[in-house]
Design a protein around this motif. Sequence first.
Motif, PDB file in Angstrom:
ATOM      1  N   LEU A  62       0.815  -1.219   0.000  1.00 20.19           N
ATOM      2  CA  LEU A  62       0.000   0.000   0.000  1.00 20.19           C
ATOM      3  C   LEU A  62       0.846   1.266   0.000  1.00 20.19           C
ATOM      4  N   GLY A  63       2.150   1.113   0.064  1.00 16.67           N
ATOM      5  CA  GLY A  63       3.045   2.254   0.215  1.00 16.67           C
ATOM      6  C   GLY A  63       3.367   3.012  -1.064  1.00 16.67           C
ATOM      7  N   GLN A  64       2.684   2.737  -2.143  1.00 14.35           N
ATOM      8  CA  GLN A  64       2.911   3.431  -3.404  1.00 14.35           C
ATOM      9  C   GLN A  64       1.641   4.181  -3.805  1.00 14.35           C
ATOM     10  N   PRO A  65       1.723   5.465  -4.086  1.00 18.66           N
ATOM     11  CA  PRO A  65       0.527   6.219  -4.483  1.00 18.66           C
ATOM     12  C   PRO A  65      -0.205   5.615  -5.684  1.00 18.66           C
ATOM     13  N   VAL A  66       0.540   5.071  -6.649  1.00 23.04           N
ATOM     14  CA  VAL A  66      -0.115   4.486  -7.821  1.00 23.04           C
ATOM     15  C   VAL A  66      -0.944   3.273  -7.401  1.00 23.04           C
ATOM     16  N   ARG A  67      -0.431   2.470  -6.486  1.00 26.44           N
ATOM     17  CA  ARG A  67      -1.179   1.295  -6.039  1.00 26.44           C
ATOM     18  C   ARG A  67      -2.459   1.690  -5.317  1.00 26.44           C
ATOM     19  N   LEU A  68      -2.378   2.715  -4.506  1.00 27.58           N
ATOM     20  CA  LEU A  68      -3.596   3.190  -3.832  1.00 27.58           C
ATOM     21  C   LEU A  68      -4.606   3.687  -4.859  1.00 27.58           C
ATOM     22  N   ARG A  69      -4.116   4.377  -5.871  1.00 27.49           N
ATOM     23  CA  ARG A  69      -5.034   4.847  -6.918  1.00 27.49           C
ATOM     24  C   ARG A  69      -5.665   3.667  -7.654  1.00 27.49           C
ATOM     25  N   LEU A  70      -4.872   2.642  -7.949  1.00 31.33           N
ATOM     26  CA  LEU A  70      -5.415   1.459  -8.624  1.00 31.33           C
ATOM     27  C   LEU A  70      -6.503   0.806  -7.781  1.00 31.33           C
ATOM     28  N   LEU A  71      -6.270   0.692  -6.480  1.00 29.33           N
ATOM     29  CA  LEU A  71      -7.292   0.118  -5.598  1.00 29.33           C
ATOM     30  C   LEU A  71      -8.570   0.959  -5.624  1.00 29.33           C
ATOM     31  N   ARG A  72      -8.413   2.272  -5.555  1.00 31.83           N
ATOM     32  CA  ARG A  72      -9.580   3.158  -5.600  1.00 31.83           C
ATOM     33  C   ARG A  72     -10.335   3.000  -6.916  1.00 31.83           C
ATOM     34  N   GLU A  73      -9.607   2.940  -8.013  1.00 36.47           N
ATOM     35  CA  GLU A  73     -10.244   2.777  -9.324  1.00 36.47           C
ATOM     36  C   GLU A  73     -10.956   1.432  -9.438  1.00 36.47           C
ATOM     37  N   ILE A  74     -10.355   0.390  -8.900  1.00 37.44           N
ATOM     38  CA  ILE A  74     -10.977  -0.941  -8.945  1.00 37.44           C
ATOM     39  C   ILE A  74     -12.241  -0.955  -8.103  1.00 37.44           C
ATOM     40  N   LEU A  75     -12.196  -0.353  -6.923  1.00 35.01           N
ATOM     41  CA  LEU A  75     -13.417  -0.248  -6.109  1.00 35.01           C
ATOM     42  C   LEU A  75     -14.477   0.581  -6.824  1.00 35.01           C
ATOM     43  N   GLY A  76     -14.029   1.518  -7.661  1.00 34.98           N
ATOM     44  CA  GLY A  76     -14.950   2.371  -8.403  1.00 34.98           C
ATOM     45  C   GLY A  76     -15.477   1.761  -9.687  1.00 34.98           C
ATOM     46  N   GLY A  77     -15.002   0.578 -10.058  1.00 35.02           N
ATOM     47  CA  GLY A  77     -15.560  -0.098 -11.221  1.00 35.02           C
ATOM     48  C   GLY A  77     -14.617  -0.344 -12.374  1.00 35.02           C
ATOM     49  N   ARG A  78     -13.435   0.274 -12.367  1.00 32.49           N
ATOM     50  CA  ARG A  78     -12.450  -0.026 -13.420  1.00 32.49           C
ATOM     51  C   ARG A  78     -11.706  -1.283 -12.977  1.00 32.49           C
ATOM     52  N   CYS A  79     -11.979  -2.383 -13.620  1.00 37.91           N
ATOM     53  CA  CYS A  79     -11.515  -3.665 -13.087  1.00 37.91           C
ATOM     54  C   CYS A  79     -10.535  -4.429 -13.956  1.00 37.91           C
ATOM     55  N   THR A  80     -10.292  -3.994 -15.174  1.00 32.06           N
ATOM     56  CA  THR A  80      -9.368  -4.727 -16.044  1.00 32.06           C
ATOM     57  C   THR A  80      -8.074  -3.932 -16.201  1.00 32.06           C
ATOM     58  N   ALA A  81      -7.015  -4.642 -16.537  1.00 39.03           N
ATOM     59  CA  ALA A  81      -5.737  -3.970 -16.766  1.00 39.03           C
ATOM     60  C   ALA A  81      -5.856  -2.966 -17.905  1.00 39.03           C
ATOM     61  N   ALA A  82      -6.634  -3.295 -18.923  1.00 39.28           N
ATOM     62  CA  ALA A  82      -6.812  -2.365 -20.053  1.00 39.28           C
ATOM     63  C   ALA A  82      -7.451  -1.059 -19.582  1.00 39.28           C
ATOM     64  N   GLU A  83      -8.476  -1.142 -18.732  1.00 42.40           N
ATOM     65  CA  GLU A  83      -9.121   0.068 -18.210  1.00 42.40           C
ATOM     66  C   GLU A  83      -8.163   0.864 -17.337  1.00 42.40           C
ATOM     67  N   LEU A  84      -7.361   0.165 -16.556  1.00 41.43           N
ATOM     68  CA  LEU A  84      -6.425   0.849 -15.664  1.00 41.43           C
ATOM     69  C   LEU A  84      -5.282   1.491 -16.438  1.00 41.43           C
ATOM     70  N   THR A  85      -4.900   0.900 -17.543  1.00 36.16           N
ATOM     71  CA  THR A  85      -3.832   1.442 -18.382  1.00 36.16           C
ATOM     72  C   THR A  85      -4.231   2.772 -19.005  1.00 36.16           C
ATOM     73  N   GLU A  86      -5.515   2.976 -19.218  1.00 33.64           N
ATOM     74  CA  GLU A  86      -6.009   4.218 -19.822  1.00 33.64           C
ATOM     75  C   GLU A  86      -5.916   5.421 -18.882  1.00 33.64           C
ATOM     76  N   LEU A  87      -5.699   5.192 -17.607  1.00 33.81           N
ATOM     77  CA  LEU A  87      -5.644   6.291 -16.635  1.00 33.81           C
ATOM     78  C   LEU A  87      -4.344   7.074 -16.788  1.00 33.81           C
ATOM     79  N   ASP A  88      -4.438   8.376 -16.678  1.00 34.79           N
ATOM     80  CA  ASP A  88      -3.242   9.213 -16.717  1.00 34.79           C
ATOM     81  C   ASP A  88      -2.452   9.062 -15.421  1.00 34.79           C
ATOM     82  N   GLY A  89      -1.139   9.059 -15.556  1.00 34.81           N
ATOM     83  CA  GLY A  89      -0.278   9.089 -14.380  1.00 34.81           C
ATOM     84  C   GLY A  89      -0.086   7.761 -13.669  1.00 34.81           C
ATOM     85  N   THR A  90      -0.503   6.658 -14.281  1.00 31.36           N
ATOM     86  CA  THR A  90      -0.327   5.365 -13.607  1.00 31.36           C
ATOM     87  C   THR A  90       0.839   4.570 -14.172  1.00 31.36           C
TER      88      THR A  90
END
Length: 172
Positions: A98-126
Amino acid sequence: MDLEQRVVDLERRLAALEQAADRPRSAPSPERERGDDLWALHGLKDQLAELGADNGGVLFTGAVRTPTGKRYEWQYGLATDTVLDGDWTDAAESFAALGQPVRLRLLREILGGRCTAAELTELDGTGTTGQIYHHLRQLTAAGWLHTAARGRYEVPADRVVPLLVMLTAAGR
Protein backbone atom coordinates in the motif's frame (compact mmCIF):
# COMPACT_ATOMS: atom_id res chain seq x y z
CA MET A 1 3.67 -16.07 34.46
CA ASP A 2 5.59 -18.50 32.26
CA LEU A 3 5.30 -18.58 28.47
CA GLU A 4 3.20 -21.75 28.36
CA GLN A 5 0.64 -20.28 30.76
CA ARG A 6 0.53 -17.03 28.75
CA VAL A 7 -0.17 -18.98 25.54
CA VAL A 8 -2.94 -20.96 27.25
CA ASP A 9 -4.43 -17.71 28.57
CA LEU A 10 -4.25 -16.05 25.13
CA GLU A 11 -5.89 -19.05 23.47
CA ARG A 12 -8.71 -18.94 26.04
CA ARG A 13 -9.27 -15.24 25.45
CA LEU A 14 -9.14 -15.61 21.66
CA ALA A 15 -11.69 -18.44 21.80
CA ALA A 16 -13.95 -16.23 23.91
CA LEU A 17 -13.65 -13.38 21.38
CA GLU A 18 -14.44 -15.74 18.51
CA GLN A 19 -17.49 -17.10 20.36
CA ALA A 20 -18.69 -13.56 21.03
CA ALA A 21 -18.33 -12.71 17.33
CA ASP A 22 -20.37 -15.77 16.34
CA ARG A 23 -23.24 -15.04 18.75
CA PRO A 24 -26.39 -13.69 17.08
CA ARG A 25 -27.26 -10.17 18.11
CA SER A 26 -30.78 -9.27 19.10
CA ALA A 27 -30.41 -5.69 17.90
CA PRO A 28 -28.59 -4.48 14.77
CA SER A 29 -26.68 -1.86 16.73
CA PRO A 30 -26.32 -0.82 20.36
CA GLU A 31 -28.71 1.76 21.68
CA ARG A 32 -27.04 5.05 22.23
CA GLU A 33 -27.83 7.92 24.44
CA ARG A 34 -28.21 11.35 22.95
CA GLY A 35 -24.82 13.02 22.73
CA ASP A 36 -22.92 9.74 23.21
CA ASP A 37 -20.35 10.06 20.43
CA LEU A 38 -18.40 7.05 21.74
CA TRP A 39 -21.26 4.51 21.70
CA ALA A 40 -19.21 1.95 19.75
CA LEU A 41 -16.32 2.30 22.17
CA HIS A 42 -18.62 1.77 25.14
CA GLY A 43 -20.00 -1.39 23.52
CA LEU A 44 -16.48 -2.68 22.89
CA LYS A 45 -15.44 -2.01 26.48
CA ASP A 46 -18.49 -3.89 27.76
CA GLN A 47 -17.64 -6.89 25.55
CA LEU A 48 -14.00 -6.86 26.65
CA ALA A 49 -15.02 -6.71 30.31
CA GLU A 50 -17.27 -9.75 29.81
CA LEU A 51 -14.36 -11.62 28.23
CA GLY A 52 -11.88 -10.64 30.94
CA ALA A 53 -9.59 -8.81 28.53
CA ASP A 54 -8.07 -6.63 31.24
CA ASN A 55 -5.77 -4.75 28.89
CA GLY A 56 -8.53 -3.86 26.46
CA GLY A 57 -8.71 -4.52 22.77
CA VAL A 58 -9.17 -3.08 19.33
CA LEU A 59 -12.09 -3.35 16.96
CA PHE A 60 -12.61 -2.12 13.46
CA THR A 61 -15.83 -2.38 11.61
CA GLY A 62 -17.71 -0.92 8.71
CA ALA A 63 -20.83 -1.08 6.60
CA VAL A 64 -20.05 0.41 3.21
CA ARG A 65 -21.40 0.63 -0.32
CA THR A 66 -18.86 1.19 -3.07
CA PRO A 67 -19.50 3.42 -6.10
CA THR A 68 -20.41 0.24 -8.04
CA GLY A 69 -23.22 -0.47 -5.56
CA LYS A 70 -21.59 -3.45 -3.86
CA ARG A 71 -22.23 -3.61 -0.12
CA TYR A 72 -19.80 -4.86 2.50
CA GLU A 73 -20.33 -5.34 6.22
CA TRP A 74 -17.39 -6.49 8.26
CA GLN A 75 -15.85 -6.36 11.71
CA TYR A 76 -12.80 -7.74 13.41
CA GLY A 77 -11.46 -7.39 16.91
CA LEU A 78 -8.59 -8.64 19.01
CA ALA A 79 -7.48 -8.34 22.60
CA THR A 80 -4.65 -5.85 23.08
CA ASP A 81 -2.34 -8.56 24.43
CA THR A 82 -2.87 -10.63 21.28
CA VAL A 83 -1.94 -7.69 19.05
CA LEU A 84 1.09 -6.65 21.11
CA ASP A 85 2.39 -10.21 21.45
CA GLY A 86 1.98 -11.02 17.73
CA ASP A 87 4.70 -10.97 15.08
CA TRP A 88 4.39 -7.52 13.53
CA THR A 89 6.81 -8.36 10.73
CA ASP A 90 3.98 -10.34 9.10
CA ALA A 91 2.27 -7.02 8.36
CA ALA A 92 5.26 -5.54 6.50
CA GLU A 93 4.35 -6.97 3.07
CA SER A 94 0.79 -5.74 3.36
CA PHE A 95 1.85 -2.23 4.36
CA ALA A 96 4.57 -2.16 1.70
CA ALA A 97 2.06 -3.03 -1.01
CA LEU A 98 0.00 0.00 0.00
CA GLY A 99 3.04 2.25 0.22
CA GLN A 100 2.91 3.43 -3.40
CA PRO A 101 0.53 6.22 -4.48
CA VAL A 102 -0.12 4.49 -7.82
CA ARG A 103 -1.18 1.29 -6.04
CA LEU A 104 -3.60 3.19 -3.83
CA ARG A 105 -5.03 4.85 -6.92
CA LEU A 106 -5.42 1.46 -8.62
CA LEU A 107 -7.29 0.12 -5.60
CA ARG A 108 -9.58 3.16 -5.60
CA GLU A 109 -10.24 2.78 -9.32
CA ILE A 110 -10.98 -0.94 -8.94
CA LEU A 111 -13.42 -0.25 -6.11
CA GLY A 112 -14.95 2.37 -8.40
CA GLY A 113 -15.56 -0.10 -11.22
CA ARG A 114 -12.45 -0.03 -13.42
CA CYS A 115 -11.51 -3.66 -13.09
CA THR A 116 -9.37 -4.73 -16.04
CA ALA A 117 -5.74 -3.97 -16.77
CA ALA A 118 -6.81 -2.37 -20.05
CA GLU A 119 -9.12 0.07 -18.21
CA LEU A 120 -6.42 0.85 -15.66
CA THR A 121 -3.83 1.44 -18.38
CA GLU A 122 -6.01 4.22 -19.82
CA LEU A 123 -5.64 6.29 -16.64
CA ASP A 124 -3.24 9.21 -16.72
CA GLY A 125 -0.28 9.09 -14.38
CA THR A 126 -0.33 5.36 -13.61
CA GLY A 127 2.63 4.38 -15.79
CA THR A 128 3.18 1.93 -18.57
CA THR A 129 1.31 -1.32 -19.02
CA GLY A 130 4.30 -3.18 -17.56
CA GLN A 131 4.38 -0.90 -14.52
CA ILE A 132 0.65 -1.35 -13.94
CA TYR A 133 1.00 -5.13 -14.09
CA HIS A 134 3.88 -4.91 -11.61
CA HIS A 135 1.69 -2.94 -9.19
CA LEU A 136 -1.23 -5.33 -9.68
CA ARG A 137 1.06 -8.30 -8.93
CA GLN A 138 2.29 -6.64 -5.74
CA LEU A 139 -1.25 -5.91 -4.57
CA THR A 140 -2.35 -9.44 -5.42
CA ALA A 141 0.62 -11.03 -3.62
CA ALA A 142 -0.19 -9.03 -0.49
CA GLY A 143 -3.87 -10.05 -0.62
CA TRP A 144 -5.30 -6.64 -1.49
CA LEU A 145 -6.49 -7.88 -4.90
CA HIS A 146 -7.45 -11.10 -6.58
CA THR A 147 -8.28 -11.90 -10.16
CA ALA A 148 -11.83 -12.70 -11.05
CA ALA A 149 -13.29 -14.01 -14.28
CA ARG A 150 -12.16 -12.60 -17.65
CA GLY A 151 -9.07 -10.78 -16.38
CA ARG A 152 -10.96 -8.60 -13.94
CA TYR A 153 -9.38 -7.54 -10.67
CA GLU A 154 -11.31 -7.01 -7.47
CA VAL A 155 -10.62 -6.21 -3.86
CA PRO A 156 -11.57 -9.32 -1.84
CA ALA A 157 -14.71 -8.74 0.21
CA ASP A 158 -12.88 -9.30 3.49
CA ARG A 159 -10.31 -6.62 2.59
CA VAL A 160 -12.64 -3.74 1.58
CA VAL A 161 -13.40 -2.47 5.09
CA PRO A 162 -9.83 -3.02 6.38
CA LEU A 163 -8.52 -1.01 3.42
CA LEU A 164 -10.90 1.85 4.17
CA VAL A 165 -10.02 1.67 7.88
CA MET A 166 -6.31 1.91 7.09
CA LEU A 167 -6.89 4.88 4.80
CA THR A 168 -9.01 6.55 7.48
CA ALA A 169 -6.35 5.92 10.13
CA ALA A 170 -3.61 7.30 7.86
CA GLY A 171 -5.52 10.56 7.49
CA ARG A 172 -5.53 11.28 11.21
